[in-house]
Design a protein around this motif. Structure first.
Motif, PDB file in Angstrom:
ATOM      1  N   TRP A 133       0.826  -1.201   0.000  1.00 33.19           N
ATOM      2  CA  TRP A 133       0.000   0.000   0.000  1.00 33.19           C
ATOM      3  C   TRP A 133       0.865   1.258   0.000  1.00 33.19           C
ATOM      4  O   TRP A 133       0.610   2.209  -0.741  1.00 33.19           O
ATOM      5  CB  TRP A 133      -0.916   0.013   1.227  1.00 33.19           C
ATOM      6  CG  TRP A 133      -2.144  -0.850   1.084  1.00 33.19           C
ATOM      7  CD1 TRP A 133      -2.365  -2.086   1.605  1.00 33.19           C
ATOM      8  CD2 TRP A 133      -3.307  -0.507   0.349  1.00 33.19           C
ATOM      9  NE1 TRP A 133      -3.590  -2.553   1.259  1.00 33.19           N
ATOM     10  CE2 TRP A 133      -4.214  -1.589   0.466  1.00 33.19           C
ATOM     11  CE3 TRP A 133      -3.695   0.593  -0.408  1.00 33.19           C
ATOM     12  CZ2 TRP A 133      -5.454  -1.610  -0.126  1.00 33.19           C
ATOM     13  CZ3 TRP A 133      -4.935   0.589  -0.994  1.00 33.19           C
ATOM     14  CH2 TRP A 133      -5.804  -0.494  -0.873  1.00 33.19           C
ATOM     15  N   LYS A 134       1.891   1.277   0.828  1.00 32.45           N
ATOM     16  CA  LYS A 134       2.779   2.447   0.890  1.00 32.45           C
ATOM     17  C   LYS A 134       3.508   2.652  -0.433  1.00 32.45           C
ATOM     18  O   LYS A 134       3.671   3.770  -0.910  1.00 32.45           O
ATOM     19  CB  LYS A 134       3.785   2.277   2.017  1.00 32.45           C
ATOM     20  CG  LYS A 134       3.150   2.322   3.411  1.00 32.45           C
ATOM     21  CD  LYS A 134       4.207   2.146   4.489  1.00 32.45           C
ATOM     22  CE  LYS A 134       3.587   2.194   5.882  1.00 32.45           C
ATOM     23  NZ  LYS A 134       4.594   2.010   6.946  1.00 32.45           N
ATOM     24  N   GLY A 135       3.978   1.545  -1.047  1.00 37.01           N
ATOM     25  CA  GLY A 135       4.671   1.664  -2.328  1.00 37.01           C
ATOM     26  C   GLY A 135       3.762   2.201  -3.412  1.00 37.01           C
ATOM     27  O   GLY A 135       4.163   3.036  -4.234  1.00 37.01           O
ATOM     28  N   ALA A 136       2.507   1.747  -3.422  1.00 40.10           N
ATOM     29  CA  ALA A 136       1.560   2.236  -4.424  1.00 40.10           C
ATOM     30  C   ALA A 136       1.270   3.720  -4.229  1.00 40.10           C
ATOM     31  O   ALA A 136       1.168   4.498  -5.189  1.00 40.10           O
ATOM     32  CB  ALA A 136       0.266   1.423  -4.352  1.00 40.10           C
ATOM     33  N   ALA A 137       1.113   4.143  -2.974  1.00 42.67           N
ATOM     34  CA  ALA A 137       0.862   5.559  -2.697  1.00 42.67           C
ATOM     35  C   ALA A 137       2.048   6.425  -3.112  1.00 42.67           C
ATOM     36  O   ALA A 137       1.873   7.528  -3.647  1.00 42.67           O
ATOM     37  CB  ALA A 137       0.555   5.748  -1.210  1.00 42.67           C
ATOM     38  N   MET A 138       3.261   5.920  -2.866  1.00 37.11           N
ATOM     39  CA  MET A 138       4.455   6.669  -3.253  1.00 37.11           C
ATOM     40  C   MET A 138       4.531   6.811  -4.773  1.00 37.11           C
ATOM     41  O   MET A 138       4.844   7.886  -5.303  1.00 37.11           O
ATOM     42  CB  MET A 138       5.697   5.971  -2.711  1.00 37.11           C
ATOM     43  CG  MET A 138       7.003   6.709  -3.016  1.00 37.11           C
ATOM     44  SD  MET A 138       8.424   5.884  -2.309  1.00 37.11           S
ATOM     45  CE  MET A 138       8.062   6.024  -0.560  1.00 37.11           C
ATOM     46  N   GLN A 139       4.251   5.708  -5.483  1.00 34.15           N
ATOM     47  CA  GLN A 139       4.267   5.756  -6.937  1.00 34.15           C
ATOM     48  C   GLN A 139       3.236   6.758  -7.463  1.00 34.15           C
ATOM     49  O   GLN A 139       3.476   7.472  -8.433  1.00 34.15           O
ATOM     50  CB  GLN A 139       3.984   4.362  -7.511  1.00 34.15           C
ATOM     51  CG  GLN A 139       5.093   3.343  -7.260  1.00 34.15           C
ATOM     52  CD  GLN A 139       6.386   3.742  -7.957  1.00 34.15           C
ATOM     53  OE1 GLN A 139       6.372   4.357  -9.015  1.00 34.15           O
ATOM     54  NE2 GLN A 139       7.515   3.393  -7.342  1.00 34.15           N
ATOM     55  N   LYS A 140       2.070   6.799  -6.785  1.00 30.30           N
ATOM     56  CA  LYS A 140       1.028   7.745  -7.187  1.00 30.30           C
ATOM     57  C   LYS A 140       1.481   9.186  -6.972  1.00 30.30           C
ATOM     58  O   LYS A 140       1.251  10.062  -7.820  1.00 30.30           O
ATOM     59  CB  LYS A 140      -0.239   7.460  -6.394  1.00 30.30           C
ATOM     60  CG  LYS A 140      -1.431   8.301  -6.840  1.00 30.30           C
ATOM     61  CD  LYS A 140      -2.674   7.919  -6.072  1.00 30.30           C
ATOM     62  CE  LYS A 140      -3.862   8.750  -6.540  1.00 30.30           C
ATOM     63  NZ  LYS A 140      -5.104   8.389  -5.783  1.00 30.30           N
ATOM     64  N   ARG A 141       2.134   9.438  -5.828  1.00 37.50           N
ATOM     65  CA  ARG A 141       2.640  10.790  -5.574  1.00 37.50           C
ATOM     66  C   ARG A 141       3.732  11.175  -6.567  1.00 37.50           C
ATOM     67  O   ARG A 141       3.781  12.312  -7.044  1.00 37.50           O
ATOM     68  CB  ARG A 141       3.171  10.893  -4.134  1.00 37.50           C
ATOM     69  CG  ARG A 141       2.081  10.895  -3.069  1.00 37.50           C
ATOM     70  CD  ARG A 141       2.631  11.366  -1.736  1.00 37.50           C
ATOM     71  NE  ARG A 141       3.688  10.504  -1.241  1.00 37.50           N
ATOM     72  CZ  ARG A 141       3.490   9.448  -0.473  1.00 37.50           C
ATOM     73  NH1 ARG A 141       2.240   9.115  -0.109  1.00 37.50           N
ATOM     74  NH2 ARG A 141       4.498   8.708  -0.050  1.00 37.50           N
ATOM     75  N   ILE A 142       4.613  10.229  -6.877  1.00 38.31           N
ATOM     76  CA  ILE A 142       5.675  10.520  -7.857  1.00 38.31           C
ATOM     77  C   ILE A 142       5.074  10.828  -9.215  1.00 38.31           C
ATOM     78  O   ILE A 142       5.482  11.772  -9.912  1.00 38.31           O
ATOM     79  CB  ILE A 142       6.654   9.330  -7.934  1.00 38.31           C
ATOM     80  CG1 ILE A 142       7.438   9.212  -6.622  1.00 38.31           C
ATOM     81  CG2 ILE A 142       7.605   9.502  -9.117  1.00 38.31           C
ATOM     82  CD1 ILE A 142       8.328   7.991  -6.553  1.00 38.31           C
ATOM     83  N   ALA A 143       4.070  10.026  -9.612  1.00 38.34           N
ATOM     84  CA  ALA A 143       3.412  10.283 -10.900  1.00 38.34           C
ATOM     85  C   ALA A 143       2.737  11.654 -10.895  1.00 38.34           C
ATOM     86  O   ALA A 143       2.755  12.378 -11.901  1.00 38.34           O
ATOM     87  CB  ALA A 143       2.395   9.185 -11.181  1.00 38.34           C
TER      88      ALA A 143
END
Length: 418
Positions: free
Chosen positions: A10-20
């Protein structure tokens, strides 16, 4: 799509979303910046297109061929008088204007004298002064047409005037070429003889005087404030005052010049001298600020190294600091002078708005400047001055762009990296 069950996922997905999201925001900012640049370029291109399109024709004028036979219509004047100082008045008194009008009526038909400029005879006068042998025979003169004829030849016209212009064009009597009086003459009430040289020379003299006064004074003031003045409340007050003066409306300097230079000291009104003094007052705070910023940009290590090898404080300033700061100083000065070149408000109050029909011969001669000349022509009723106004704007833009290009050249030439 399977949702992640591990909290780490979940944290990795949220980080990827913020980076995008950050990448998307960066792309949007890039496109907005590019759009702003393109929009600015479009406005500039539109301005130049309109100015050049309207003003290019102001550099040309329509002439008509008129033969004048001085044997049939003699000009009663001694050739020896043509080299006298009062030759212009002598030729005018001899009736040259009537001879030219009569020749125009004969060559162009009834009312032909109305098709040529009211000052066309002055072109003949200049030709006679240059070559007195013209008085011995018949010569075809290319005379400037009336303003309405010039407009009709360029734009077309209906009615009787349009028919006359078409007939003259078919006969090959009309010709359009570079309007040399525009580059050699001063202001006039007739577009056929009105020129920009008087205003351009007045601008150059005014800016030259402003530079001679504002540049050394502003640079020396900046050197003192940065290198010698103690940091206390008085220097702080001076700095604040200089910054405030740089933001004062330019017309205030015109009021000051009117009160001090003209009413108090009695300096010649409407002259490049008082105009230069006024613009020097207006430009000096800008030069001081630009010079101080350029001096501040010189690394302290330069000063320490110079002092370490035995240089005196004065040698440090004038042999090391000032040469390194000179590119920034010159750039700020030239840009300040370019701004002063476009000023009209302070010069209105010192009398440089008047109609000046002569080219200034010195710094105390009555004169006007390019922006003021543009304003005066834009207020004229004659359609011929519309083209002259746009042409004068082109001249002013060329001068301003040349000054800015010169500032860039000086900065690149003298700039040193450390």
């Amino acid at each position: 799509m399977n949702k992640p069950t591990n909290p780490t996922d979940w944290k990795g997905a949220a980080m990827q979303k913020r980076i995008a999201g950050r990448y998307a925001a960066e792309r949007r900012f890039k496109f907005i910046g590019l759009g702003a640049v393109l929009l600015s370029g479009a406005f500039l291109a539109f301005l130049l297109f309109v100015m050049v399109g309207n003003g290019a024709r102001g550099f040309t004028y329509t002439n008509v061929a008129v033969p004048i036979d001085f044997k049939a219509m003699p000009l009663t004047i001694e050739k020896a008088r043509l080299s006298d100082a009062d030759a212009d008045q002598v030729i005018a008194s001899a009736g040259l204007a009537d001879i030219v009008d009569f020749a125009a009526d004969e060559a162009l038909g009834d009312g032909g004298s109305a098709l040529i400029s009211e000052n066309a005879w002055k072109e003949v006068r200049s030709a006679i002064k240059d070559d007195p042998a013209l008085l011995d025979g018949k010569t075809v003169f290319e005379l400037p047409t009336a303003s309405a004829v010039d407009m009709a030849a360029k734009d077309g016209a209906a009615g009787a005037l349009g028919a006359q212009v078409d007939a003259l064009e078919k006969d090959g009597k009309l010709s359009t070429g570079i309007h040399w009086p525009f580059f050699k003459s001063a202001d006039a009430t007739d577009p056929a003889v009105a020129g920009i040289w008087g205003a351009l020379k007045g601008s150059l003299l005014t800016i030259f005087i402003a530079f001679l006064i504002a540049f050394p004074t502003g640079v020396l003031a900046a050197l003192y404030l940065e290198e010698y003045a103690a940091k206390n409340r008085w220097t702080d007050l001076i700095e604040v005052s200089i910054n405030n003066l740089a933001a004062v409306p330019s017309i205030i300097f015109g009021l000051l010049a009117l009160a001090v230079f003209i009413n108090w000291f009695g300096i010649c009104q409407a002259s490049p001298l008082v105009g230069g003094l006024t613009l020097a007052l207006m430009t000096m705070p800008v030069i001081v600020i630009a010079s101080r910023n350029a001096i501040k940009s010189v690394p302290p290590s330069i000063r320490d190294a110079a002092l370490g090898v035995g240089a005196s404080p004065v040698q440090v300033v004038f042999h090391h600091v000032l040469p390194l700061a000179l590119p920034g100083i010159l750039t700020g000065t030239i840009i300040g002078m370019a701004r002063a070149l476009g000023e009209t408000a302070p010069l209105l109050l010192i009398g440089m708005r008047a109609f000046i029909g002569d080219v200034p011969s010195g710094i105390c001669s009555p004169s006007t400047v390019l922006p003021m000349q543009i304003f005066l022509w834009s207020d004229e009723v004659d359609r011929g001055f519309v083209e002259k106004t746009s042409a004068a704007i082109i001249v002013l833009l060329v001068v301003l762009l040349s000054m800015n290009a010169f500032a860039i050249y000086l900065r690149n030439k003298f700039e040193q990296r450390w």
